[in-house]
Design an enzyme around this catalytic site. Structure first.
Site, PDB file in Angstrom:
ATOM      1  CD  GLU A 165      37.684  36.434  52.509  1.00 43.42           C
ATOM      2  OE1 GLU A 165      38.045  37.253  51.652  1.00 43.42           O
ATOM      3  OE2 GLU A 165      37.942  36.552  53.712  1.00 43.42           O
ATOM      4  CD  GLU A 279      40.243  33.626  58.174  1.00 41.67           C
ATOM      5  OE1 GLU A 279      40.152  34.866  58.224  1.00 41.67           O
ATOM      6  OE2 GLU A 279      40.424  33.006  57.114  1.00 41.67           O
TER       7      GLU A 279
HETATM    8  C1  XIL Z   1      44.673  38.860  56.703  1.00 44.31           C
HETATM    9  C2  XIL Z   1      45.992  38.826  57.462  1.00 44.31           C
HETATM   10  O1  XIL Z   1      45.727  38.599  58.823  1.00 44.31           O
HETATM   11  C3  XIL Z   1      46.730  40.150  57.275  1.00 44.31           C
HETATM   12  O2  XIL Z   1      48.021  40.067  57.847  1.00 44.31           O
HETATM   13  C4  XIL Z   1      46.850  40.480  55.790  1.00 44.31           C
HETATM   14  O3  XIL Z   1      47.421  41.767  55.650  1.00 44.31           O
HETATM   15  C5  XIL Z   1      45.499  40.446  55.111  1.00 44.31           C
HETATM   16  O4  XIL Z   1      44.872  39.180  55.337  1.00 44.31           O
HETATM   17  N1  XIL Z   1      40.122  36.626  55.872  1.00 44.31           N
HETATM   18  C6  XIL Z   1      41.116  35.724  55.543  1.00 44.31           C
HETATM   19  C7  XIL Z   1      42.510  35.982  55.979  1.00 44.31           C
HETATM   20  O5  XIL Z   1      40.812  34.659  54.996  1.00 44.31           O
HETATM   21  O6  XIL Z   1      43.463  35.477  55.061  1.00 44.31           O
HETATM   22  C8  XIL Z   1      42.785  37.456  56.215  1.00 44.31           C
HETATM   23  O7  XIL Z   1      44.081  37.578  56.781  1.00 44.31           O
HETATM   24  C9  XIL Z   1      41.718  38.033  57.119  1.00 44.31           C
HETATM   25  C10 XIL Z   1      40.350  37.908  56.495  1.00 44.31           C
END
Ligand code: XIL
Length: 372
Positions: A165, A279
């Site tokens: 990101e 994701e």
């Molecule tokens: C999220 C997790 O799912 C949560 O448990 C945590 O509190 C915050 O992070 N983009 C990403 C992930 O790359 O690492 C994130 O995961 C969601 C958004």
């Protein structure tokens, strides 16, 4: 028959009848049901890996039903939190290896691959990385972090999300890379990405290395991603893969968005990069998007209409993924079921809070078989 034996027999017969009735209502998804091709990873084998994201926060984190679901449906796992800079490396001289090691061991024991997430991020990173640091000191800490973490699991990982990101959400005034003004950007400058990729390659000469981000499949952020990736490649960053996170919603996945996703896959492929959907979740209510702070409400069962709409969208996504299987090497869902989701309350996954398949599962399997 002794009394106790009789009682045991009655109990097991009752259990057996209950199990048979349940099996008639809900398709079973355990290892024994693999022949029914109710398995995502089975259906997609030879095309791309199918993943989930989770952590072993305790040795008894998952119920037997959840373990069965993990093993029967997925062939790659991303640690949801435990390998992020904050949790794994909270202080300069403190490393938390228990959870990451538990995950990697589970994966190895069950012939499941592991993808590391993530080495450099603006979020879930403790302040010690930046305290009193000029460019050289910050880079030295970054190098040590990456060398230690990637080196620790060398030979055991199927990839690493190196930078997560880095592109800003707010469109910049100029049509540039529009990098997020993170501490890494402010202290090191825009080459923090190339440096991170090189450190990861030094620590493991063959592991695939990813750039991972959300909303990069469309609009200004997609254009920024192309500029950024071209620069990384021309600067010699050893990048192999671009990860489209895929935090979407039933409402934002309209016809235009599907065209944009397809175009993005083709554009990344033209840069000789592999593409992974890293994701994936499709929320039924509320916005998708990868920004932190999504709803965490209790799971309310969605209506049949809402489930059907979600199934249709998931089916279209997988038809697209199968069409571009030469470029796509993995599709990972962000979570195991609607109870274990960072978008809990928005019912975004294909298994409900009780691990039962939602209509989206069958729709995906049908779409995959049709598109093959
Ligand atoms: C999220 C997790 O799912 C949560 O448990 C945590 O509190 C915050 O992070 N983009 C990403 C992930 O790359 O690492 C994130 O995961 C969601 C958004």
């Amino acid at each position: 028959m002794a009394k106790r034996q009789q009682r045991d027999f009655r109990i097991s017969r009752r259990k057996f009848l209950a199990a048979s009735a349940a099996a008639l209502c809900v398709p079973s998804i355990g290892a024994g049901a693999a022949a029914q091709t109710l398995s995502l990873s089975e259906a997609c084998k030879d095309m791309f890996l199918i993943g989930t994201a989770l952590d072993f926060r305790t040795p008894n984190e998952f119920t037997p039903a959840e373990l069965d679901l993990i093993k029967s449906q997925f062939n790659v796992i991303t640690p949801e939190n435990s390998m992020k800079p904050g949790p794994v490396h909270p202080q300069e001289n403190t490393w938390n290896w228990t959870q990451p090691e538990a995950l990697v061991t589970f994966c190895q024991d069950n012939h499941i691959k592991t993808v590391g997430h993530c080495l450099v991020w603006h979020s879930q990173t403790n302040p010690w990385f930046f305290q009193g640091a000029d460019r050289d000191a910050a880079l030295a800490r970054l190098k040590d972090h990456i060398h230690t973490l990637v080196g620790h699991f060398k030979g055991k990982m199927s990839g690493w999300d190196v930078v997560n990101e880095a592109i800003s959400d707010t469109a910049g005034a100029t049509n540039g890379e529009n990098l997020r003004s993170s501490q890494w950007f402010q202290i090191v400058g825009p080459d923090f990405l190339t440096q991170a990729f090189k450190f990861a390659r030094e620590a493991d000469p063959s592991v695939p290395l990813h750039y991972n981000d959300y909303n990069i499949e469309s609009g200004a952020k997609h254009q920024s991603s192309l500029l950024l990736l071209k620069r990384l490649i021309s600067d010699g960053a050893p990048i192999t893969t671009v990860g489209i996170q895929g935090h979407w919603s039933v409402t934002n996945l309209n016809a235009q968005k599907f065209e944009q996703i397809e175009q993005a896959i083709e554009n990344y492929k033209a840069l000789q990069l592999k593409v992974a959907i890293t994701e994936l979740d499709v929320t039924i209510t509320g916005a998708g998007g990868g920004q932190l702070g999504g709803q965490q409400a209790n799971v309310v069962p969605p209506s049949a209409e809402a489930l059907a709409a979600q199934a249709e969208v998931y089916a279209k996504l997988f038809s697209l993924f199968v069409k571009h299987r030469d470029a796509i090497d993995r599709v990972t869902f962000w979570g195991l079921n609607d109870r274990r989701s960072w978008r809990r309350g928005q019912n975004p996954l294909v298994f409900d809070g009780e691990n039962k398949p939602k209509p989206a599962l069958q729709a995906i399997l049908d779409a995959v078989n049709k598109a093959k």
